[in-house]
Design a protein around this motif. Sequence first.
Motif, PDB file in Angstrom:
ATOM      1  N   ILE A 107      -2.368  14.509  -5.899  1.00  6.60           N
ATOM      2  CA  ILE A 107      -1.073  15.193  -5.928  1.00  6.60           C
ATOM      3  C   ILE A 107      -0.115  14.398  -5.047  1.00  6.60           C
ATOM      4  CG2 ILE A 107       0.152  17.360  -5.467  1.00  6.60           C
ATOM      5  CD1 ILE A 107      -2.573  18.781  -5.681  1.00  6.60           C
ATOM      6  N   ASN A 108       1.103  14.168  -5.534  1.00  6.11           N
ATOM      7  CA  ASN A 108       2.055  13.318  -4.815  1.00  6.11           C
ATOM      8  C   ASN A 108       2.815  14.056  -3.711  1.00  6.11           C
ATOM      9  OD1 ASN A 108       3.639  14.848  -6.594  1.00  6.11           O
ATOM     10  ND2 ASN A 108       5.212  13.278  -6.697  1.00  6.11           N
ATOM     11  N   LEU A 109       2.195  14.989  -3.052  1.00  8.26           N
ATOM     12  CA  LEU A 109       2.805  15.715  -1.940  1.00  8.26           C
ATOM     13  C   LEU A 109       1.947  15.517  -0.701  1.00  8.26           C
ATOM     14  CD1 LEU A 109       3.444  19.094  -3.791  1.00  8.26           C
ATOM     15  CD2 LEU A 109       5.111  17.295  -3.381  1.00  8.26           C
ATOM     16  N   GLY A 110       2.595  15.354   0.476  1.00 11.56           N
ATOM     17  CA  GLY A 110       1.826  15.146   1.695  1.00 11.56           C
ATOM     18  C   GLY A 110       2.569  15.614   2.933  1.00 11.56           C
ATOM     19  N   LYS A 111       2.044  15.221   4.074  1.00 10.18           N
ATOM     20  CA  LYS A 111       2.571  15.670   5.366  1.00 10.18           C
ATOM     21  C   LYS A 111       4.023  15.262   5.590  1.00 10.18           C
ATOM     22  CE  LYS A 111      -1.909  15.405   7.620  1.00 10.18           C
ATOM     23  NZ  LYS A 111      -2.722  14.626   8.551  1.00 10.18           N
ATOM     24  N   MET A 112       4.393  14.079   5.088  1.00 10.93           N
ATOM     25  CA  MET A 112       5.775  13.633   5.303  1.00 10.93           C
ATOM     26  C   MET A 112       6.771  14.553   4.602  1.00 10.93           C
ATOM     27  SD  MET A 112       5.390   9.501   5.239  1.00 10.93           S
ATOM     28  CE  MET A 112       7.089   9.179   5.682  1.00 10.93           C
ATOM     29  N   GLY A 113       6.323  15.208   3.544  1.00  5.09           N
ATOM     30  CA  GLY A 113       7.154  16.193   2.859  1.00  5.09           C
ATOM     31  C   GLY A 113       6.924  17.602   3.374  1.00  5.09           C
ATOM     32  N   ARG A 114       6.279  17.680   4.548  1.00  3.83           N
ATOM     33  CA  ARG A 114       5.953  18.953   5.189  1.00  3.83           C
ATOM     34  C   ARG A 114       5.099  19.850   4.294  1.00  3.83           C
ATOM     35  NH1 ARG A 114       7.783  18.874  10.079  1.00  3.83           N
ATOM     36  NH2 ARG A 114       9.749  17.924  10.590  1.00  3.83           N
ATOM     37  N   ILE A 115       4.137  19.246   3.647  1.00  3.45           N
ATOM     38  CA  ILE A 115       3.156  19.960   2.845  1.00  3.45           C
ATOM     39  C   ILE A 115       1.816  19.852   3.566  1.00  3.45           C
ATOM     40  CG2 ILE A 115       1.927  20.027   0.637  1.00  3.45           C
ATOM     41  CD1 ILE A 115       4.802  20.815   0.272  1.00  3.45           C
TER      42      ILE A 115
ATOM     43  N   SER B 152     -10.286  18.885  -4.443  1.00  2.00           N
ATOM     44  CA  SER B 152     -11.499  18.861  -5.265  1.00  2.00           C
ATOM     45  C   SER B 152     -11.822  20.257  -5.762  1.00  2.00           C
ATOM     46  CB  SER B 152     -12.681  18.327  -4.451  1.00  2.00           C
ATOM     47  OG  SER B 152     -12.447  16.997  -4.084  1.00  2.00           O
ATOM     48  N   MET B 153     -12.070  20.357  -7.079  1.00  2.00           N
ATOM     49  CA  MET B 153     -12.413  21.618  -7.731  1.00  2.00           C
ATOM     50  C   MET B 153     -13.283  21.315  -8.940  1.00  2.00           C
ATOM     51  SD  MET B 153      -8.755  23.636  -7.839  1.00  2.00           S
ATOM     52  CE  MET B 153      -7.826  22.368  -8.668  1.00  2.00           C
ATOM     53  N   SER B 154     -13.658  22.365  -9.660  1.00  3.38           N
ATOM     54  CA  SER B 154     -14.381  22.153 -10.909  1.00  3.38           C
ATOM     55  C   SER B 154     -13.429  21.514 -11.912  1.00  3.38           C
ATOM     56  CB  SER B 154     -14.904  23.481 -11.452  1.00  3.38           C
ATOM     57  OG  SER B 154     -13.826  24.289 -11.880  1.00  3.38           O
ATOM     58  N   GLU B 155     -13.983  20.866 -12.927  1.00  5.86           N
ATOM     59  CA  GLU B 155     -13.148  20.189 -13.922  1.00  5.86           C
ATOM     60  C   GLU B 155     -12.234  21.188 -14.644  1.00  5.86           C
ATOM     61  OE1 GLU B 155     -13.575  16.911 -17.514  1.00  5.86           O
ATOM     62  OE2 GLU B 155     -15.379  17.761 -16.623  1.00  5.86           O
TER      63      GLU B 155
ATOM     64  N   ASN C  68     -10.980  24.019 -13.476  1.00  3.72           N
ATOM     65  CA  ASN C  68      -9.884  24.398 -12.580  1.00  3.72           C
ATOM     66  C   ASN C  68      -8.890  23.257 -12.380  1.00  3.72           C
ATOM     67  OD1 ASN C  68     -10.727  27.039 -12.226  1.00  3.72           O
ATOM     68  ND2 ASN C  68     -11.995  26.535 -10.460  1.00  3.72           N
ATOM     69  N   CYS C  69      -9.380  22.027 -12.373  1.00  2.00           N
ATOM     70  CA  CYS C  69      -8.473  20.875 -12.268  1.00  2.00           C
ATOM     71  C   CYS C  69      -7.533  20.845 -13.472  1.00  2.00           C
ATOM     72  CB  CYS C  69      -9.265  19.573 -12.187  1.00  2.00           C
ATOM     73  SG  CYS C  69     -10.023  19.272 -10.579  1.00  2.00           S
ATOM     74  N   ASN C  70      -8.078  21.075 -14.657  1.00  2.00           N
ATOM     75  CA  ASN C  70      -7.251  21.075 -15.867  1.00  2.00           C
ATOM     76  C   ASN C  70      -6.225  22.202 -15.837  1.00  2.00           C
ATOM     77  OD1 ASN C  70      -8.496  18.798 -16.938  1.00  2.00           O
ATOM     78  ND2 ASN C  70     -10.101  20.007 -17.930  1.00  2.00           N
TER      79      ASN C  70
ATOM     80  N   ASN D  28      -2.723  14.548 -11.258  1.00  2.00           N
ATOM     81  CA  ASN D  28      -3.686  14.082 -12.259  1.00  2.00           C
ATOM     82  C   ASN D  28      -5.050  13.898 -11.608  1.00  2.00           C
ATOM     83  OD1 ASN D  28      -3.422  11.677 -10.829  1.00  2.00           O
ATOM     84  ND2 ASN D  28      -2.023  10.781 -12.316  1.00  2.00           N
ATOM     85  N   ILE D  29      -6.058  13.630 -12.441  1.00  2.00           N
ATOM     86  CA  ILE D  29      -7.386  13.352 -11.923  1.00  2.00           C
ATOM     87  C   ILE D  29      -7.298  12.051 -11.130  1.00  2.00           C
ATOM     88  CG2 ILE D  29      -9.800  12.868 -12.502  1.00  2.00           C
ATOM     89  CD1 ILE D  29      -9.010  15.716 -13.198  1.00  2.00           C
TER      90      ILE D  29
END
Length: 193
Positions: free
Chosen positions: A110-118, A151-154, A156-158, A177-178
């Motif tokens: 996922i393209n979200l992280g700490k720099m975006g305060r996530i 990480s999750m089951s396939e 749930n990822c979908n 994405n995966i």
Amino acid sequence: MEKEMELDFDTLSQKIKDIVQDIKIDSNPEELDGIKKLIKKNVPFTLRGYFSAYLLREMLKKNTRREKPARKEIKKSAPVQVEAPVAEEKAAPKPRQARPIPEGAKTLYINLGKMGRIYAKDLVELICEDTGITKDDIYMVRVHDKYSFVSMSEENCNKAIDKLLGKVIKGRTIQINISNREKKDDSKKVEEQ
């Protein structure tokens, strides 16, 4: 003169790993971020590693000093004195153990992280609110500066990809994405067979 504390580096190494795990799952990352800014403002860059080492050493010294009197008090022994350290132990949080990831689980990028305060709790809430996935269905969350892995089951990822792809969070359009690392690992397995 106070006797120097001898450091057990194996124990110290494990304590550092426990602290790192606690940081990853901390329930109040905003407070940590504020403290981090204070350190950045007041401690020169070249001394920050020593600053961390000093704090850890002093924390260990204080813990050692507290434990030694408590042991003597127990031997001499009034039951009232024994209760105080026990109450402190109950108040201390237990370090969380990493959950094992079942075989067949997939990891999302996922393209979200700490720099975006996530933070991890934000990602868990985001995934759970729209997808019907529960907190217990999520095996692991790793948040880096600019991206995260979940990480999750396939299945749930979908579900997460279908519901979250293209959604805007804090001004950023979610790309999900995966994980490529996962895909590379799968291709290596095929080549080995």
